[in-house]
Every structure is written in structure tokens, then in C-alpha cells.
Design a protein around this motif. Structure first.
Motif, PDB file in Angstrom:
ATOM      1  N   VAL A   1       0.592  -1.207   0.020  1.00  0.00           N
ATOM      2  CA  VAL A   1      -0.034  -0.040  -0.451  1.00  0.00           C
ATOM      3  C   VAL A   1       0.840   1.505   0.386  1.00  0.00           C
ATOM      4  CG1 VAL A   1      -2.083   1.139   1.460  1.00  0.00           C
ATOM      5  CG2 VAL A   1      -1.691  -1.013   0.765  1.00  0.00           C
ATOM      6  N   GLY A   2       1.940   1.361   0.791  1.00  0.00           N
ATOM      7  CA  GLY A   2       2.677   2.732   1.348  1.00  0.00           C
ATOM      8  C   GLY A   2       3.414   2.864  -0.604  1.00  0.00           C
ATOM      9  N   THR A   3       4.094   1.215  -0.998  1.00  0.00           N
ATOM     10  CA  THR A   3       4.822   1.900  -1.999  1.00  0.00           C
ATOM     11  C   THR A   3       3.659   2.353  -3.365  1.00  0.00           C
ATOM     12  OG1 THR A   3       6.249  -0.425  -1.440  1.00  0.00           O
ATOM     13  CG2 THR A   3       6.067   0.487  -3.891  1.00  0.00           C
ATOM     14  N   ARG A   4       2.488   2.262  -3.306  1.00  0.00           N
ATOM     15  CA  ARG A   4       1.692   1.883  -4.636  1.00  0.00           C
ATOM     16  C   ARG A   4       1.015   3.823  -3.999  1.00  0.00           C
ATOM     17  NH1 ARG A   4      -2.752   0.199  -7.395  1.00  0.00           N
ATOM     18  NH2 ARG A   4      -3.138   1.367  -8.941  1.00  0.00           N
ATOM     19  N   LEU A   5       1.150   3.933  -2.627  1.00  0.00           N
ATOM     20  CA  LEU A   5       0.568   5.734  -2.642  1.00  0.00           C
ATOM     21  C   LEU A   5       1.860   6.405  -2.566  1.00  0.00           C
ATOM     22  CD1 LEU A   5      -0.724   5.986   0.797  1.00  0.00           C
ATOM     23  CD2 LEU A   5      -1.684   6.222  -0.210  1.00  0.00           C
ATOM     24  N   VAL A   6       2.956   5.675  -2.095  1.00  0.00           N
ATOM     25  CA  VAL A   6       4.537   7.349  -3.185  1.00  0.00           C
ATOM     26  C   VAL A   6       4.686   6.543  -4.711  1.00  0.00           C
ATOM     27  CG1 VAL A   6       7.003   7.875  -2.999  1.00  0.00           C
ATOM     28  CG2 VAL A   6       5.347   6.602  -1.309  1.00  0.00           C
ATOM     29  N   ALA A   7       3.834   5.829  -5.638  1.00  0.00           N
ATOM     30  CA  ALA A   7       4.499   5.881  -6.989  1.00  0.00           C
ATOM     31  C   ALA A   7       3.343   6.502  -7.627  1.00  0.00           C
ATOM     32  CB  ALA A   7       3.955   4.329  -7.349  1.00  0.00           C
ATOM     33  N   THR A   8       2.313   6.309  -6.784  1.00  0.00           N
ATOM     34  CA  THR A   8       1.068   7.287  -7.829  1.00  0.00           C
ATOM     35  C   THR A   8       1.130   9.404  -7.444  1.00  0.00           C
ATOM     36  OG1 THR A   8      -0.948   6.029  -7.101  1.00  0.00           O
ATOM     37  CG2 THR A   8      -1.571   8.292  -6.960  1.00  0.00           C
ATOM     38  N   ALA A   9       2.222   9.232  -5.962  1.00  0.00           N
ATOM     39  CA  ALA A   9       2.227  10.594  -5.968  1.00  0.00           C
ATOM     40  C   ALA A   9       3.584  11.229  -6.779  1.00  0.00           C
ATOM     41  CB  ALA A   9       2.868  10.552  -4.534  1.00  0.00           C
ATOM     42  N   ALA A  10       4.031  10.509  -6.921  1.00  0.00           N
ATOM     43  CA  ALA A  10       5.279   9.734  -8.262  1.00  0.00           C
ATOM     44  C   ALA A  10       4.946  10.665  -9.591  1.00  0.00           C
ATOM     45  CB  ALA A  10       6.146   8.777  -8.226  1.00  0.00           C
ATOM     46  N   GLU A  11       3.886   9.251 -10.237  1.00  0.00           N
ATOM     47  CA  GLU A  11       2.916   9.731 -11.365  1.00  0.00           C
ATOM     48  C   GLU A  11       2.627  11.266 -11.379  1.00  0.00           C
ATOM     49  OE1 GLU A  11       0.515   6.192 -10.740  1.00  0.00           O
ATOM     50  OE2 GLU A  11       1.610   5.191 -11.484  1.00  0.00           O
ATOM     51  N   ARG A  12       1.421  11.493 -10.294  1.00  0.00           N
ATOM     52  CA  ARG A  12       0.918  12.786 -10.199  1.00  0.00           C
ATOM     53  C   ARG A  12       2.045  14.115 -10.466  1.00  0.00           C
ATOM     54  NH1 ARG A  12      -4.566  12.912 -11.790  1.00  0.00           N
ATOM     55  NH2 ARG A  12      -5.481  11.026 -10.702  1.00  0.00           N
TER      56      ARG A  12
END
Length: 131
Positions: free
Chosen positions: A83-94
Motif C-alpha cells: 500500500v505504501g509503495t503504491r501511494l508513493v508511486a501514485t504521488a510520483a506519477e502525479r
């Protein structure tokens, strides 16, 4: 477990306060998170499970090339599941989509594997001044 991720998602201040307090080991307060984020953030990512906030990351920025992940937190029962990895990946994409060139993270020593191995950050020299 069906987790959904939402950029700039709506949330209740009490829900984020409780998640933050549990994740960072302090008593829940009465922070007006929505106002704080509105004033200082490029955006944020919420992770939801059955209508419950189970993860969050704030993406602050300088209005230009630099964005910063802050307050990355995942509910205890959902840690180590990506979950944390996906949160940060989404933050990076945006942040990338907004024109940012760099995403910074400041973290405690025990979180090195998460940020460097799971999220792909690289080590760099930085400074910190206690105020």
C-alpha cells in the motif's frame, strides 16, 4: 483486500488525524488537514478499503521542479502489503504530470529499505536544521 487509490481524494479530518496519530505514535488532535493541504500541497493520495482510509501521502511542492512526500502513513493492518509503495508511486506519477522533475523524501533510518528498495529513491546528500 481491494484497495483503491485516489489523487486529491475527499477525506474527513478526523479520519486522517486518527490514521496519522496511529502511524506516527502521537495522540489524535484536531488538525484541519483539508485546509493545510489546500494551502501547501500539490496534492495527496488516499488509499481506501471499503470506505475506510487506510493510507495517505501528502505531496508538497515549491511550485516548480521540486515535490516532497510528507506524512506517508499506512494503517497497521495493511503494512507490508504494498500500500505504501503504491501511494508513493501514485504521488510520483502525479508530481511528474504536474511538471516536477524531482521528488524528495525525508525519513527515519528504519524506513531506508522502503524508500530506497521499494520506492526507488536514491541516496543523496542533504542537510537538516532543527528549528
Amino acid at each position: 483486500m481491494k484497495i483503491t487509490y485516489e489523487w486529491r481524494g475527499e477525506f474527513g479530518n478526523a479520519a486522517l488525524d486518527a490514521l496519522h496519530a496511529a502511524g506516527f505514535g502521537h495522540p489524535a488532535g484536531r488538525t484541519d488537514w483539508r485546509e493545510r493541504l489546500r494551502r501547501h500541497s500539490l496534492g495527496w493520495v488516499c488509499a481506501w478499503e471499503d470506505g475506510t482510509l487506510v493510507g495517505f501521502v501528502n505531496v508538497a511542492w515549491d511550485g516548480g521542479a521540486h515535490a516532497f512526500v510528507l506524512d506517508t502513513v499506512v494503517a497497521e493492518h495493511r503494512r507490508t502489503g504494498g500500500v505504501g509503495t503504491r501511494l508513493v508511486a501514485t504521488a510520483a506519477e502525479r508530481a511528474r504530470a504536474a511538471g516536477c522533475e524531482w521528488l524528495h523524501a525525508d525519513f527515519e533510518e528504519d524506513l531506508r529499505p522502503f524508500y530506497f528498495e521499494a520506492c526507488g529513491f536514491r541516496e543523496t546528500a542533504a542537510g537538516l536544521l532543527a528549528l
